[in-house]
Scaffold this motif. Structure first.
Motif, PDB file in Angstrom:
ATOM      1  N   GLN A  91       0.807  -1.219   0.000  1.00 55.96           N
ATOM      2  CA  GLN A  91       0.000   0.000   0.000  1.00 55.96           C
ATOM      3  C   GLN A  91       0.844   1.274   0.000  1.00 55.96           C
ATOM      4  O   GLN A  91       0.325   2.371   0.190  1.00 55.96           O
ATOM      5  CB  GLN A  91      -0.951  -0.017   1.203  1.00 55.96           C
ATOM      6  CG  GLN A  91      -1.973  -1.146   1.125  1.00 55.96           C
ATOM      7  CD  GLN A  91      -2.930  -1.169   2.301  1.00 55.96           C
ATOM      8  OE1 GLN A  91      -3.389  -0.126   2.765  1.00 55.96           O
ATOM      9  NE2 GLN A  91      -3.251  -2.359   2.793  1.00 55.96           N
ATOM     10  N   GLY A  92       2.150   1.122  -0.206  1.00 57.24           N
ATOM     11  CA  GLY A  92       2.999   2.294  -0.363  1.00 57.24           C
ATOM     12  C   GLY A  92       3.702   2.765   0.888  1.00 57.24           C
ATOM     13  O   GLY A  92       4.321   3.836   0.889  1.00 57.24           O
ATOM     14  N   GLY A  93       3.640   1.980   1.961  1.00 59.59           N
ATOM     15  CA  GLY A  93       4.368   2.309   3.179  1.00 59.59           C
ATOM     16  C   GLY A  93       5.439   1.271   3.455  1.00 59.59           C
ATOM     17  O   GLY A  93       5.704   0.391   2.637  1.00 59.59           O
ATOM     18  N   LYS A  94       6.045   1.383   4.620  1.00 59.26           N
ATOM     19  CA  LYS A  94       7.011   0.395   5.090  1.00 59.26           C
ATOM     20  C   LYS A  94       6.743   0.146   6.569  1.00 59.26           C
ATOM     21  O   LYS A  94       6.218   1.024   7.265  1.00 59.26           O
ATOM     22  CB  LYS A  94       8.449   0.900   4.921  1.00 59.26           C
ATOM     23  CG  LYS A  94       8.899   1.098   3.488  1.00 59.26           C
ATOM     24  CD  LYS A  94      10.335   1.614   3.449  1.00 59.26           C
ATOM     25  CE  LYS A  94      10.816   1.839   2.025  1.00 59.26           C
ATOM     26  NZ  LYS A  94      12.209   2.368   1.998  1.00 59.26           N
ATOM     27  N   PRO A  95       7.095  -1.035   7.077  1.00 61.43           N
ATOM     28  CA  PRO A  95       6.965  -1.244   8.520  1.00 61.43           C
ATOM     29  C   PRO A  95       7.847  -0.257   9.284  1.00 61.43           C
ATOM     30  O   PRO A  95       9.031  -0.112   8.985  1.00 61.43           O
ATOM     31  CB  PRO A  95       7.446  -2.685   8.723  1.00 61.43           C
ATOM     32  CG  PRO A  95       7.328  -3.334   7.376  1.00 61.43           C
ATOM     33  CD  PRO A  95       7.596  -2.244   6.381  1.00 61.43           C
ATOM     34  N   ALA A  96       7.261   0.412  10.264  1.00 56.68           N
ATOM     35  CA  ALA A  96       8.049   1.307  11.114  1.00 56.68           C
ATOM     36  C   ALA A  96       8.864   0.515  12.122  1.00 56.68           C
ATOM     37  O   ALA A  96       9.870   1.005  12.645  1.00 56.68           O
ATOM     38  CB  ALA A  96       7.133   2.283  11.843  1.00 56.68           C
ATOM     39  N   HIS A 147       4.855   6.938  24.068  1.00 56.66           N
ATOM     40  CA  HIS A 147       6.122   7.615  23.790  1.00 56.66           C
ATOM     41  C   HIS A 147       5.960   8.676  22.715  1.00 56.66           C
ATOM     42  O   HIS A 147       5.090   8.595  21.847  1.00 56.66           O
ATOM     43  CB  HIS A 147       7.167   6.594  23.332  1.00 56.66           C
ATOM     44  CG  HIS A 147       6.648   5.639  22.289  1.00 56.66           C
ATOM     45  ND1 HIS A 147       6.752   5.873  20.944  1.00 56.66           N
ATOM     46  CD2 HIS A 147       5.994   4.457  22.413  1.00 56.66           C
ATOM     47  CE1 HIS A 147       6.192   4.873  20.276  1.00 56.66           C
ATOM     48  NE2 HIS A 147       5.719   3.997  21.146  1.00 56.66           N
ATOM     49  N   LYS A 148       6.827   9.656  22.790  1.00 58.76           N
ATOM     50  CA  LYS A 148       6.932  10.653  21.736  1.00 58.76           C
ATOM     51  C   LYS A 148       7.583  10.020  20.506  1.00 58.76           C
ATOM     52  O   LYS A 148       8.439   9.138  20.627  1.00 58.76           O
ATOM     53  CB  LYS A 148       7.777  11.835  22.223  1.00 58.76           C
ATOM     54  CG  LYS A 148       7.928  12.970  21.226  1.00 58.76           C
ATOM     55  CD  LYS A 148       8.846  14.051  21.788  1.00 58.76           C
ATOM     56  CE  LYS A 148       9.168  15.099  20.744  1.00 58.76           C
ATOM     57  NZ  LYS A 148      10.155  16.086  21.236  1.00 58.76           N
ATOM     58  N   ILE A 149       7.150  10.469  19.326  1.00 59.42           N
ATOM     59  CA  ILE A 149       7.680   9.956  18.060  1.00 59.42           C
ATOM     60  C   ILE A 149       8.260  11.114  17.254  1.00 59.42           C
ATOM     61  O   ILE A 149       7.656  12.186  17.168  1.00 59.42           O
ATOM     62  CB  ILE A 149       6.565   9.275  17.238  1.00 59.42           C
ATOM     63  CG1 ILE A 149       6.012   8.054  17.981  1.00 59.42           C
ATOM     64  CG2 ILE A 149       7.070   8.870  15.858  1.00 59.42           C
ATOM     65  CD1 ILE A 149       4.793   7.447  17.313  1.00 59.42           C
ATOM     66  N   ILE A 209      11.261   6.002  16.861  1.00 58.79           N
ATOM     67  CA  ILE A 209      10.035   5.531  17.511  1.00 58.79           C
ATOM     68  C   ILE A 209       9.922   6.080  18.928  1.00 58.79           C
ATOM     69  O   ILE A 209       8.869   6.569  19.336  1.00 58.79           O
ATOM     70  CB  ILE A 209       9.999   3.989  17.549  1.00 58.79           C
ATOM     71  CG1 ILE A 209      10.051   3.415  16.130  1.00 58.79           C
ATOM     72  CG2 ILE A 209       8.746   3.494  18.272  1.00 58.79           C
ATOM     73  CD1 ILE A 209       8.811   3.656  15.319  1.00 58.79           C
ATOM     74  N   HIS A 210      10.987   5.975  19.698  1.00 62.14           N
ATOM     75  CA  HIS A 210      10.990   6.448  21.086  1.00 62.14           C
ATOM     76  C   HIS A 210      11.887   7.685  21.148  1.00 62.14           C
ATOM     77  O   HIS A 210      13.110   7.584  21.145  1.00 62.14           O
ATOM     78  CB  HIS A 210      11.493   5.353  22.028  1.00 62.14           C
ATOM     79  CG  HIS A 210      10.569   4.174  22.105  1.00 62.14           C
ATOM     80  ND1 HIS A 210       9.593   4.048  23.070  1.00 62.14           N
ATOM     81  CD2 HIS A 210      10.445   3.083  21.314  1.00 62.14           C
ATOM     82  CE1 HIS A 210       8.918   2.923  22.877  1.00 62.14           C
ATOM     83  NE2 HIS A 210       9.421   2.317  21.819  1.00 62.14           N
ATOM     84  N   ALA A 211      11.251   8.850  21.215  1.00 58.85           N
ATOM     85  CA  ALA A 211      11.983  10.109  21.047  1.00 58.85           C
ATOM     86  C   ALA A 211      12.113  10.900  22.345  1.00 58.85           C
ATOM     87  O   ALA A 211      12.013  12.121  22.353  1.00 58.85           O
ATOM     88  CB  ALA A 211      11.308  10.959  19.979  1.00 58.85           C
ATOM     89  N   GLY A 212      12.334  10.206  23.454  1.00 59.05           N
ATOM     90  CA  GLY A 212      12.670  10.909  24.691  1.00 59.05           C
ATOM     91  C   GLY A 212      11.561  10.961  25.714  1.00 59.05           C
ATOM     92  O   GLY A 212      11.688  10.419  26.807  1.00 59.05           O
ATOM     93  N   SER A 245      17.481   2.807   8.437  1.00 61.23           N
ATOM     94  CA  SER A 245      17.976   4.004   9.115  1.00 61.23           C
ATOM     95  C   SER A 245      18.064   3.719  10.615  1.00 61.23           C
ATOM     96  O   SER A 245      18.691   2.739  11.012  1.00 61.23           O
ATOM     97  CB  SER A 245      17.073   5.200   8.812  1.00 61.23           C
ATOM     98  OG  SER A 245      17.596   6.388   9.360  1.00 61.23           O
ATOM     99  N   THR A 246      17.430   4.535  11.449  1.00 64.62           N
ATOM    100  CA  THR A 246      17.479   4.320  12.899  1.00 64.62           C
ATOM    101  C   THR A 246      16.226   3.628  13.429  1.00 64.62           C
ATOM    102  O   THR A 246      16.033   3.535  14.644  1.00 64.62           O
ATOM    103  CB  THR A 246      17.654   5.661  13.622  1.00 64.62           C
ATOM    104  OG1 THR A 246      16.634   6.569  13.168  1.00 64.62           O
ATOM    105  CG2 THR A 246      19.017   6.260  13.337  1.00 64.62           C
ATOM    106  N   LEU A 247      15.363   3.129  12.536  1.00 59.78           N
ATOM    107  CA  LEU A 247      14.150   2.437  12.966  1.00 59.78           C
ATOM    108  C   LEU A 247      14.456   0.974  13.299  1.00 59.78           C
ATOM    109  O   LEU A 247      15.400   0.390  12.768  1.00 59.78           O
ATOM    110  CB  LEU A 247      13.091   2.511  11.868  1.00 59.78           C
ATOM    111  CG  LEU A 247      12.496   3.902  11.616  1.00 59.78           C
ATOM    112  CD1 LEU A 247      11.624   3.883  10.367  1.00 59.78           C
ATOM    113  CD2 LEU A 247      11.680   4.381  12.821  1.00 59.78           C
TER     114      LEU A 247
END
Length: 245
Positions: free
Chosen positions: A48-53, A157-159, A164-167, A236-238
């Motif tokens: 559907q045009g996305g990727k697993p986060a 968590h903040k994104i 995914i986990h931004a602090g 990347s960092t995911l």
């Protein structure tokens, strides 16, 4: 704040998540292998045009979170269980994170109802300037109204982009995290509910199948350098799963 391109990416990832949420109940059923659930949802994201986060998580009963199938996983969904299917979609690094609980035991339905009501109440209370500890109080109050118990050491968590986990964390109990919500931030709110006589906290399992690139280390062979380059280029960092390599 986000520009129009970022907002379009969020909307696209959110639309994919919304469609897949409606399909989880047709995929996750007793007798179905956990790896089939993971790979089916992950492929649908790509189609559907996305990727697993992050790798799709399948938590059965007392496994609250962070389990994804390794290669050759023999685990299947057992009858009479509570199955938590946690997944997210990213488009250009902009992440939408969600979870669907599928219950195959009527006596456990109150856990699902408590989590759903706690989430709805937390969303209503969520706005800039509110302390995250207040969101935890709201979640805890709703869960305890059902005679159940929140899990204190699992949080929302903040994104941020590619993170995914931004602090900042969104607690499920009162009195934790006095930080305030700032305008323009993105969060995943994640009420975790357990039985009244349970510990109310989780412990780490003995095996890990989800990884994240932090920095290059020990890539001394040509093959290891190729794997590292593949990870950097594709995730990347995911987080990623060993079965993706």
């Amino acid at each position: 704040m986000f520009d129009s391109q970022a907002l379009d990416s969020f909307k696209k990832s959110g639309d994919i998540v919304a469609r897949l949420r409606r399909e989880v109940g047709t995929i996750a059923k007793p007798g179905v292998p956990a790896i089939k659930i993971c790979e089916s949802l992950e492929q649908k994201m790509r189609d559907q045009g996305g990727k697993p986060a992050f790798p799709v998580n399948v938590g059965i009963n007392e496994v609250a979170a962070h389990y994804t199938s390794p290669p050759g996983d023999p685990l299947t969904v057992p009858p009479g269980c509570l199955a938590k299917i946690d997944f997210g979609v990213q488009v250009d690094g902009y992440v939408t994170d969600t979870s669907v609980t599928v219950c195959f035991e009527p006596k456990l339905e109150p856990l699902v109802q408590a989590a759903d009501e706690a989430l709805a109440s937390a969303i209503r209370a969520f706005r800039p300037g509110v302390r995250l500890s207040e969101i935890g109080r709201v979640v805890q109050t709703i869960i305890q109204k059902y005679g159940l118990r929140p899990i204190s050491n699992l949080t929302g968590h903040k994104i941020e982009r590619y993170t995914i986990h931004a602090g900042k964390s969104v607690p499920n109990v009162a009195g934790m995290n006095g930080a305030r919500i700032d305008e323009g931030e993105v969060y995943a709110i994640e009420p975790f509910v357990t039985l009244p006589k349970a510990a109310g906290a989780v412990t780490n399992g003995s095996s890990a199948y989800i990884y994240r690139y932090v920095k290059p280390k020990g890539a001394t062979t040509e093959d290891s350098r190729k794997v590292l380059a593949y990870i950097q280029a594709n995730f990347s960092t995911l987080p990623f799963a060993s079965r993706w390599l």
